[in-house]
Design an enzyme around this catalytic site. Structure first.
Site, PDB file in Angstrom:
ATOM      1  N   LYS A  54      97.588 -47.949 -14.905  1.00 46.59           N
ATOM      2  CA  LYS A  54      97.123 -48.732 -16.057  1.00 46.59           C
ATOM      3  C   LYS A  54      95.864 -49.509 -15.696  1.00 46.59           C
ATOM      4  O   LYS A  54      94.897 -49.539 -16.460  1.00 46.59           O
ATOM      5  CB  LYS A  54      98.238 -49.679 -16.538  1.00 46.59           C
ATOM      6  CG  LYS A  54      99.363 -48.933 -17.260  1.00 46.59           C
ATOM      7  CD  LYS A  54     100.599 -49.781 -17.500  1.00 46.59           C
ATOM      8  CE  LYS A  54     101.701 -48.895 -18.103  1.00 46.59           C
ATOM      9  NZ  LYS A  54     102.995 -49.565 -18.264  1.00 46.59           N
ATOM     10  N   GLN A  98     105.538 -55.147 -17.112  1.00 47.07           N
ATOM     11  CA  GLN A  98     106.136 -53.836 -16.819  1.00 47.07           C
ATOM     12  C   GLN A  98     107.665 -53.940 -16.797  1.00 47.07           C
ATOM     13  O   GLN A  98     108.227 -54.831 -16.161  1.00 47.07           O
ATOM     14  CB  GLN A  98     105.599 -53.333 -15.466  1.00 47.07           C
ATOM     15  CG  GLN A  98     106.057 -51.940 -15.079  1.00 47.07           C
ATOM     16  CD  GLN A  98     105.507 -50.839 -15.972  1.00 47.07           C
ATOM     17  OE1 GLN A  98     104.466 -50.990 -16.604  1.00 47.07           O
ATOM     18  NE2 GLN A  98     106.222 -49.731 -16.054  1.00 47.07           N
ATOM     19  N   ASP A 121     102.058 -53.852 -26.008  1.00 51.12           N
ATOM     20  CA  ASP A 121     103.185 -52.932 -25.805  1.00 51.12           C
ATOM     21  C   ASP A 121     103.944 -52.680 -27.120  1.00 51.12           C
ATOM     22  O   ASP A 121     104.733 -51.749 -27.214  1.00 51.12           O
ATOM     23  CB  ASP A 121     104.166 -53.589 -24.827  1.00 51.12           C
ATOM     24  CG  ASP A 121     104.399 -52.775 -23.585  1.00 51.12           C
ATOM     25  OD1 ASP A 121     103.936 -51.630 -23.527  1.00 51.12           O
ATOM     26  OD2 ASP A 121     105.064 -53.302 -22.678  1.00 51.12           O
TER      27      ASP A 121
HETATM   28  N1  GUN Z   1     108.219 -49.130 -18.455  1.00 52.67           N
HETATM   29  C1  GUN Z   1     108.249 -47.830 -18.822  1.00 52.67           C
HETATM   30  N2  GUN Z   1     107.525 -47.644 -19.959  1.00 52.67           N
HETATM   31  C2  GUN Z   1     107.038 -48.853 -20.296  1.00 52.67           C
HETATM   32  C3  GUN Z   1     106.203 -49.310 -21.372  1.00 52.67           C
HETATM   33  O1  GUN Z   1     105.787 -48.567 -22.261  1.00 52.67           O
HETATM   34  N3  GUN Z   1     105.917 -50.632 -21.366  1.00 52.67           N
HETATM   35  C4  GUN Z   1     106.379 -51.475 -20.411  1.00 52.67           C
HETATM   36  N4  GUN Z   1     106.046 -52.756 -20.493  1.00 52.67           N
HETATM   37  N5  GUN Z   1     107.140 -51.096 -19.411  1.00 52.67           N
HETATM   38  C5  GUN Z   1     107.464 -49.782 -19.353  1.00 52.67           C
END
Ligand code: GUN
Length: 296
Positions: A54, A98, A121
């Site tokens: 990311k 995350q 998100d």
């Molecule tokens: N962990 C796995 N997929 C995601 C996501 O789309 N957002 C977040 N914050 N954590 C994740």
């Protein structure tokens, strides 16, 4: 005829290029650089890999980014106070915490603590509510990516029967809401199946589009789909494979080869939905920055 491969890596690249242009344009016009802060708690290797990707993706499109790494023992109150500070930090238009989080921290409390204006998100109940109303603020990244794959490959969901397998807050519930809206790129008839569904195959056989997001390796078999179906496989499952040097292999929720032989189109795993998630995160971050100056 062999199924068409829905190439998520290619579409994600296109979206990243669009976001990079959008960022440049926002900088030129408003002198604003979109910023994303990513918070990682603990040392889960898969999460650490996602977070690195990311950060790298942000740099590639010209967004400002920072990663905050916290030890796995971090108390909930400390994380909540960091989020509160980030909510007021003008360098960041988006905040991503995350998931999953260590067990002493409530994911729900953390999600609620985020400013809805920075919820790139799309997981805050406010974002979920807006999505359900049909006036989305931030669409969660994986569902947003699935919708883009369908649209950009010419599989307009309008009037189609979409069967979603899985009811998670992160994929199943939001994709069902997204595709049922009376809007362009949606307007589908949506059925949601889950662990309480009796006779799953009787539903999947009716589907024009199947979205497999149940977290169950190769669960969707060829005899469960009709010829010509479009398959979006959201699964990322590790299965033992002694022939692979890692000792495991990643497979989706769909029994790929036999299902592909019947399908009109299918996403591969990896390389289908996965790359789209980060592309949509970048797109949401640009959107958050535009919203901060009264646009979008
Ligand atoms: N962990 C796995 N997929 C995601 C996501 O789309 N957002 C977040 N914050 N954590 C994740």
């Amino acid at each position: 005829m062999a199924a068409k491969i829905i190439d998520g890596a290619k579409v994600a690249q296109d979206i990243r290029a669009e976001v990079a242009r959008g960022i440049k344009e926002l900088q030129d016009r408003k002198n604003v650089t979109p910023g994303l802060v990513v918070v990682l708690v603990g040392d889960d290797p898969a999460s650490a890999t996602y977070v690195r990707s990311k950060g790298r993706a942000c740099q590639e499109v010209g967004a400002f980014t920072e990663t905050i790494k916290l030890p796995k023992e971090t108390p909930e109150a400390e994380l909540l106070s960091i989020i509160e500070r980030l909510n007021h930090d003008p360098r960041f238009h988006g905040i991503l915490v995350q998931l999953p989080l260590p067990k002493q921290i409530s994911e729900r409390k953390v999600t609620l603590a985020l400013s809805p204006e920075k919820d790139v998100d799309g997981l805050h109940p406010m974002s979920m509510g807006h999505l359900m109303e049909g006036e989305p603020s931030f669409v969660p990244c994986t569902p947003g990516g699935i919708q883009q794959l369908l649209i950009r490959y010419g599989y307009d969901p309008a009037g189609k029967h979409v069967v979603v397998c899985g009811r998670s807050n992160i994929v199943g519930k939001p994709i069902a809401n997204l595709l049922m809206q009376k809007r362009a790129g949606a307007n589908a008839t949506v059925t949601v199946c889950h662990t309480g569904t009796k006779d799953l195959a009787s539903f999947t056989r009716q589907a024009d589009i199947i979205i497999a997001a149940a977290g169950s390796p190769r669960a969707i078999k060829a005899d469960m789909v009709k010829p010509g179906v479009v398959i979006i496989d959201v699964g990322i499952n590790r299965v033992d494979d002694p022939t692979d040097k890692r000792g495991y292999r990643i497979v989706g929720d769909v029994d790929y080869e036999p299902v592909a032989a019947k399908a009109e189109a299918i996403t591969p795993v990896p390389g289908g939905v996965g790359p789209m998630t980060i592309a949509m995160l970048l797109s949401n971050t640009l959107r958050a920055a535009k919203r901060s100056v009264g646009e979008a």
